[in-house]
Write a protein that holds these residues in place. Structure first.
Motif, PDB file in Angstrom:
ATOM      1  N   TRP B  31       0.840  -1.189   0.000  1.00  0.00           N
ATOM      2  CA  TRP B  31       0.000   0.000   0.000  1.00  0.00           C
ATOM      3  C   TRP B  31       0.871   1.233   0.000  1.00  0.00           C
ATOM      4  CZ3 TRP B  31      -4.399   0.953   4.183  1.00  0.00           C
ATOM      5  CH2 TRP B  31      -5.043   2.160   3.897  1.00  0.00           C
ATOM      6  N   LEU B  32       0.798   2.009  -1.059  1.00  0.00           N
ATOM      7  CA  LEU B  32       1.502   3.288  -1.080  1.00  0.00           C
ATOM      8  C   LEU B  32       0.550   4.358  -0.559  1.00  0.00           C
ATOM      9  CD1 LEU B  32       4.146   4.711  -1.813  1.00  0.00           C
ATOM     10  CD2 LEU B  32       3.100   5.327  -3.975  1.00  0.00           C
ATOM     11  N   ASN B  33       0.806   4.784   0.665  1.00  0.00           N
ATOM     12  CA  ASN B  33      -0.082   5.710   1.353  1.00  0.00           C
ATOM     13  C   ASN B  33       0.379   7.136   1.074  1.00  0.00           C
ATOM     14  OD1 ASN B  33      -1.616   7.057   3.365  1.00  0.00           O
ATOM     15  ND2 ASN B  33       0.026   6.727   4.843  1.00  0.00           N
ATOM     16  N   PHE B  34      -0.573   8.092   1.024  1.00  0.00           N
ATOM     17  CA  PHE B  34      -0.116   9.452   0.729  1.00  0.00           C
ATOM     18  C   PHE B  34      -0.312  10.441   1.873  1.00  0.00           C
ATOM     19  CE2 PHE B  34      -4.350  10.690   0.262  1.00  0.00           C
ATOM     20  CZ  PHE B  34      -4.544  11.906  -0.377  1.00  0.00           C
ATOM     21  N   LYS B  35      -0.785   9.942   3.010  1.00  0.00           N
ATOM     22  CA  LYS B  35      -0.954  10.863   4.144  1.00  0.00           C
ATOM     23  C   LYS B  35       0.013  10.509   5.257  1.00  0.00           C
ATOM     24  CE  LYS B  35      -4.995  13.307   3.808  1.00  0.00           C
ATOM     25  NZ  LYS B  35      -6.106  13.944   4.483  1.00  0.00           N
ATOM     26  N   PRO B  36       1.060  11.302   5.426  1.00  0.00           N
ATOM     27  CA  PRO B  36       2.043  11.000   6.470  1.00  0.00           C
ATOM     28  C   PRO B  36       1.405  10.902   7.854  1.00  0.00           C
ATOM     29  CG  PRO B  36       2.830  12.759   5.058  1.00  0.00           C
ATOM     30  CD  PRO B  36       1.427  12.481   4.647  1.00  0.00           C
ATOM     31  N   GLU B  37       0.361  11.697   8.103  1.00  0.00           N
ATOM     32  CA  GLU B  37      -0.209  11.716   9.447  1.00  0.00           C
ATOM     33  C   GLU B  37      -0.895  10.398   9.806  1.00  0.00           C
ATOM     34  OE1 GLU B  37      -0.853  13.753   6.986  1.00  0.00           O
ATOM     35  OE2 GLU B  37      -2.943  14.424   6.885  1.00  0.00           O
ATOM     36  N   SER B  38      -1.234   9.573   8.802  1.00  0.00           N
ATOM     37  CA  SER B  38      -1.903   8.321   9.144  1.00  0.00           C
ATOM     38  C   SER B  38      -0.966   7.114   9.074  1.00  0.00           C
ATOM     39  CB  SER B  38      -3.132   8.110   8.248  1.00  0.00           C
ATOM     40  OG  SER B  38      -2.786   8.250   6.901  1.00  0.00           O
ATOM     41  N   ASP B  39       0.281   7.376   8.807  1.00  0.00           N
ATOM     42  CA  ASP B  39       1.231   6.277   8.625  1.00  0.00           C
ATOM     43  C   ASP B  39       1.288   5.323   9.811  1.00  0.00           C
ATOM     44  OD1 ASP B  39       3.573   5.037   7.174  1.00  0.00           O
ATOM     45  OD2 ASP B  39       4.531   5.593   9.058  1.00  0.00           O
ATOM     46  N   GLU B  40       1.373   5.884  11.005  1.00  0.00           N
ATOM     47  CA  GLU B  40       1.547   5.063  12.204  1.00  0.00           C
ATOM     48  C   GLU B  40       0.416   4.046  12.341  1.00  0.00           C
ATOM     49  OE1 GLU B  40       2.483   7.675  15.527  1.00  0.00           O
ATOM     50  OE2 GLU B  40       2.011   5.983  16.827  1.00  0.00           O
ATOM     51  N   ALA B  63       6.625  11.039   1.613  1.00  0.00           N
ATOM     52  CA  ALA B  63       6.807  12.244   2.422  1.00  0.00           C
ATOM     53  C   ALA B  63       5.810  13.305   1.982  1.00  0.00           C
ATOM     54  CB  ALA B  63       8.225  12.758   2.277  1.00  0.00           C
ATOM     55  N   SER B  64       5.496  14.180   2.899  1.00  0.00           N
ATOM     56  CA  SER B  64       4.487  15.195   2.656  1.00  0.00           C
ATOM     57  C   SER B  64       4.703  15.913   1.322  1.00  0.00           C
ATOM     58  CB  SER B  64       4.526  16.211   3.799  1.00  0.00           C
ATOM     59  OG  SER B  64       3.569  17.197   3.584  1.00  0.00           O
ATOM     60  N   GLY B  65       3.660  15.927   0.495  1.00  0.00           N
ATOM     61  CA  GLY B  65       3.746  16.671  -0.758  1.00  0.00           C
ATOM     62  C   GLY B  65       4.542  16.000  -1.865  1.00  0.00           C
ATOM     63  N   THR B 339      -8.629   7.541  12.775  1.00  0.00           N
ATOM     64  CA  THR B 339      -7.658   8.428  12.102  1.00  0.00           C
ATOM     65  C   THR B 339      -8.275   9.149  10.919  1.00  0.00           C
ATOM     66  OG1 THR B 339      -6.746   6.277  11.533  1.00  0.00           O
ATOM     67  CG2 THR B 339      -5.163   8.021  12.080  1.00  0.00           C
ATOM     68  N   PHE B 340      -9.062   8.422  10.131  1.00  0.00           N
ATOM     69  CA  PHE B 340      -9.579   9.020   8.897  1.00  0.00           C
ATOM     70  C   PHE B 340     -10.817   9.872   9.141  1.00  0.00           C
ATOM     71  CE2 PHE B 340      -7.669   5.213   6.553  1.00  0.00           C
ATOM     72  CZ  PHE B 340      -6.514   5.919   6.276  1.00  0.00           C
ATOM     73  N   GLY B 341     -11.495   9.665  10.263  1.00  0.00           N
ATOM     74  CA  GLY B 341     -12.705  10.431  10.531  1.00  0.00           C
ATOM     75  C   GLY B 341     -13.941   9.588  10.309  1.00  0.00           C
TER      76      GLY B 341
END
Lengths: 301, 423
Positions: B31-40, B63-65, B339-341
């Motif tokens: 999974w290539l995730n694009f939100k650093p804040e949800s990585d953990e 990384a962000s952006g 995390t996602f809401g």
């Protein structure tokens, strides 16, 4: 120079020829994979339209035609050229002066050298960010910002680069100055040469090799500058033109290539690649010309 | 000595050759995730899945952006991501050939709405929303009351303007200001060039019966409304408008510590903001459009899963199983929803996000949802950068001529970037 024993040349050369490739092999392989192959592939890609580099369509010279039609590329070219030359002159004059001063036997020379060299150890992005804060702190007194006026963006980047590179060039100049032989300086003194005459007629011709290196480095550095440019202004301010196109007034070549590659559609990636090839030819050509020019002025002791 | 040195150098060079050679396994998920804040959290979920089923799940976060750059590089590798994000129409155009058609698949059947899915022009379901978010103006109701107003006073732009200007004029006496800083640096400018700009796009697309694809050009019919809210925001703020260009203010902190009553941002801020402002809520972008008393929040998503169609069948199946598990497994979906809401799936956990709750309350009260028309922005990075540059000039000197430049970047810039993106 160490003298080699040359008895029985053929018995020595044979194994050398035989084993030569064995020892050269790994380095050659690594060099090919790390440099030669990507370079050739890069040139090939500049003739292609592609999204992934494993999936390309050949388009001939189309990308190159686009490059020279692109106003932003030409703007950033002239801007970069102006920047490189200005920074080349200022950096070299200042670093030579500093090096000259620090080889006069002032107390604490070593401390000064260390301090002047240190900015070089900080990465460009961090530097750009810190300096943007400093500049804005000052410019806000005049109700402006480094992101609002191109002239501040230009001089800001010059100051930043000077701050970062003068120390580095200084080290090279110091090494050059220290290798000017004491005999020659003494001879000049005895002949009654003034300090100015000694500097221009004895010292400078003798540190010409250092000047060659330093001008080469600062010229190519100026042309290839990327991270400082990105972090300090990222091309701002823009001129918003009639019709919605923009000119990024402080965007340099490397950043222009990056923005073309990542900021636009897949079809622009080939164009960006073509820009990169043009960029390479430019930097290499200028570098070689400058080398040839300063080499001629070097003297042999 | 010299020989030893050159030997070491040679070895170092050669080492590079062998790095990056790894093994492959049958049926794994990448999974290539694009939100650093949800990585953990994603890493935890991946571990849970491995423990439960034995299937390897690798989560890599760009990384962000830099998601686009990372995706480009990763897709070129042999072990390309099997699960990645196609978040907007631009990305659909770029990546549709690499995405499996998800129509009528197991994961599509779990959805409770089609609102957050992305289709290409042939009607293939390219990517599927796994969560959605909302944005608007975050408000601290306690401060509004301290200033002598009620939340009910803010039902349209007039009301918002009255409250904000009144607070700003008495900022010294009240101890807090109206809006938190609207910095224009990269970490903050998207709140305006991406989010607030949506009000213009949304109303324009609504007039046009809703955009189905990126329009070639836009009219800028509601620029005046964008200006209304934007001006209010920068001129009634904790910081002067001419200090916004390089940023460096901490808008979130200003809001959290009660120095500002309004904060332009989205639902992902809830967990941070609610630490100190317990009853924080969110109101729509009131901007002076007729009938805006019935406006709701801006809901949408850029979080859309796509399965790599070039991956092996075993990997595709493993990925699909993993996705279904994420939205049906009680513990996993709880973690993810926190995390996602919110996750728009029938069997996923309930949301605990106060701003998303506000969003559904508006909908329940019969207000219209402002879709993310912003997702259609062509060449989004370049487009927004030009807009930021124009806004910087305007912020430092708010003349009509400078606003005209903003309009040019906003309206004409769209057509320019559309052309560049569709060559």
């Amino acid at each position: 120079m160490r003298k080699k024993k040359v008895s029985g040349g053929s018995t020595l050369r044979k194994p050398l020829v035989k084993w030569g490739w064995f020892f050269l092999g790994p380095v050659l392989l690594a060099f090919s994979i790390g440099f030669v192959w990507p370079f050739i592939q890069g040139i090939y890609l500049s003739f292609c339209e592609f999204r992934l580099i494993s999936d390309t369509t050949f388009v001939g010279f189309e990308n190159y035609i686009e490059v020279f039609k692109d106003g932003s590329f030409l703007h950033s070219f002239w801007y970069t050229a102006l920047f490189a030359i200005t920074s080349l002159v200022i950096i070299n004059v200042l670093s030579f002066m500093v090096a000259y001063a620090l080889t006069q036997g002032i107390k604490g020379s070593n401390l000064f050298r260390t301090v002047f060299f240190m900015p070089n150890l900080i990465g460009g992005i961090v530097l750009g960010y810190i300096w943007s804060m400093i500049f804005d702190g000052i410019l806000s007194k005049w109700d402006t910002s480094i992101l609002l006026e191109s002239k501040w963006g230009f001089w800001g980047l010059i100051i930043l680069l000077c701050w970062q590179q003068i120390g580095y060039m200084m080290i090279i100049y110091i090494a050059g100055l220290q290798s000017v032989s004491e005999d020659m300086l003494e001879a000049a003194r005895i002949d009654g040469a003034s300090q100015g005459q000694t500097l221009f007629n004895v010292i400078i011709p003798n540190v010409m090799p250092s000047i060659t290196i330093c001008t080469f480095l600062s010229l190519t550095n100026g042309f290839k500058l990327f991270d400082q440019n990105l972090a300090l202004t990222a091309g701002q301010p823009y001129i918003i033109q009639e019709g919605g196109t923009v000119i990024k007034t402080t965007e340099m070549l490397a950043l222009n290539i990056y923005n073309t590659f990542y900021g636009q559609s897949a079809s622009a990636q080939g164009v960006a690649q073509a820009k990169a090839v043009v960029f390479f030819i430019l930097v290499a050509g200028l570098g070689l010309m400058q080398l040839a020019f300063t080499r001629k002025r070097e003297v042999q002791q | 000595m010299k020989r030893a040195l050159s030997l070491i150098l040679t070895l170092v060079l050669c080492l590079g050759l062998f790095a990056g050679c790894g093994g492959t396994e049958k049926g794994s998920v990448y999974w290539l995730n694009f939100k650093p804040e949800s990585d953990e959290v994603l890493q935890e979920v991946a571990k849970m899945y491995k423990e439960e089923t034995g299937v390897e799940v690798k989560v890599v976060t760009a990384a962000s952006g830099t998601y686009n750059q990372t995706l480009l590089a990763e897709m070129d590798k042999k072990n390309a991501p099997t699960l990645f994000v196609i978040g907007n129409q631009n990305a659909v155009k770029d990546w549709k050939d690499y995405a499996l058609n998800l129509k009528d698949t197991a994961i599509a059947k779990e959805l409770n709405t089609d609102a957050y899915n992305l289709y290409d022009e042939d009607g293939n379901l390219v990517s599927i929303g796994y969560c959605y978010e909302c944005y608007g103006i975050i408000v601290n109701p306690k401060l509004i009351e301290e200033a002598g107003f009620k939340m009910d006073d803010i039902k349209n732009f007039e009301g918002l303007k009255k409250v904000a200007e009144s607070i700003h004029s008495r900022a010294a006496e009240l101890g807090f200001d109206a809006f938190s800083a609207s910095d224009m640096d990269d970490s903050s400018s998207w709140r305006f060039t991406g989010h607030m700009a949506n009000l213009e796009y949304y109303y324009e697309s609504k007039d046009a019966g809703g955009w189905k694809a990126c329009p070639e050009s836009i009219e800028g019919t509601y620029m005046e409304n964008f200006k209304n809210l934007y001006d209010l925001c920068i001129n009634n703020s904790t910081v002067a408008p001419n200090t916004l260009a390089t940023g460096g203010h901490d808008a979130q902190n200003e809001f959290k510590t009660g120095k500002a009553a309004f904060y332009v941002n989205g639902s992902w801020e809830y967990s941070a903001v609610s630490e100190t402002v317990k009853d924080a809520t969110m109101i729509p972008y009131y901007c002076g459009v007729e009938g805006e008393e019935k406006a709701g929040l801006n809901c949408g998503t850029e979080n859309c899963w796509a399965i790599n169609s070039k991956a092996s069948e075993a990997d595709q199946k493993a990925t699909m199983d993993f996705m279904v598990w994420c939205v049906t497994n009680e513990k996993a979906s709880r973690k993810l929803v926190d995390t996602f809401g919110v996750m728009p799936y029938k069997n996923a956990a309930e949301s605990t996000n106060g701003f998303l709750a506000a969003a559904s309350k508006y909908t329940a009260d019969g207000c219209y949802v402002m879709d993310w028309a912003t997702n259609y922005q062509p060449n989004v990075d370049e487009y927004r950068k030009a807009l930021v540059a124009a806004l910087n000039t305007y912020n430092s000197d708010q003349t009509a001529a400078n606003w005209e430049k903003v309009e040019t970047a906003f309206v004409d810039g769209w057509a320019v970037q559309y052309k560049a993106a569709n060559k």
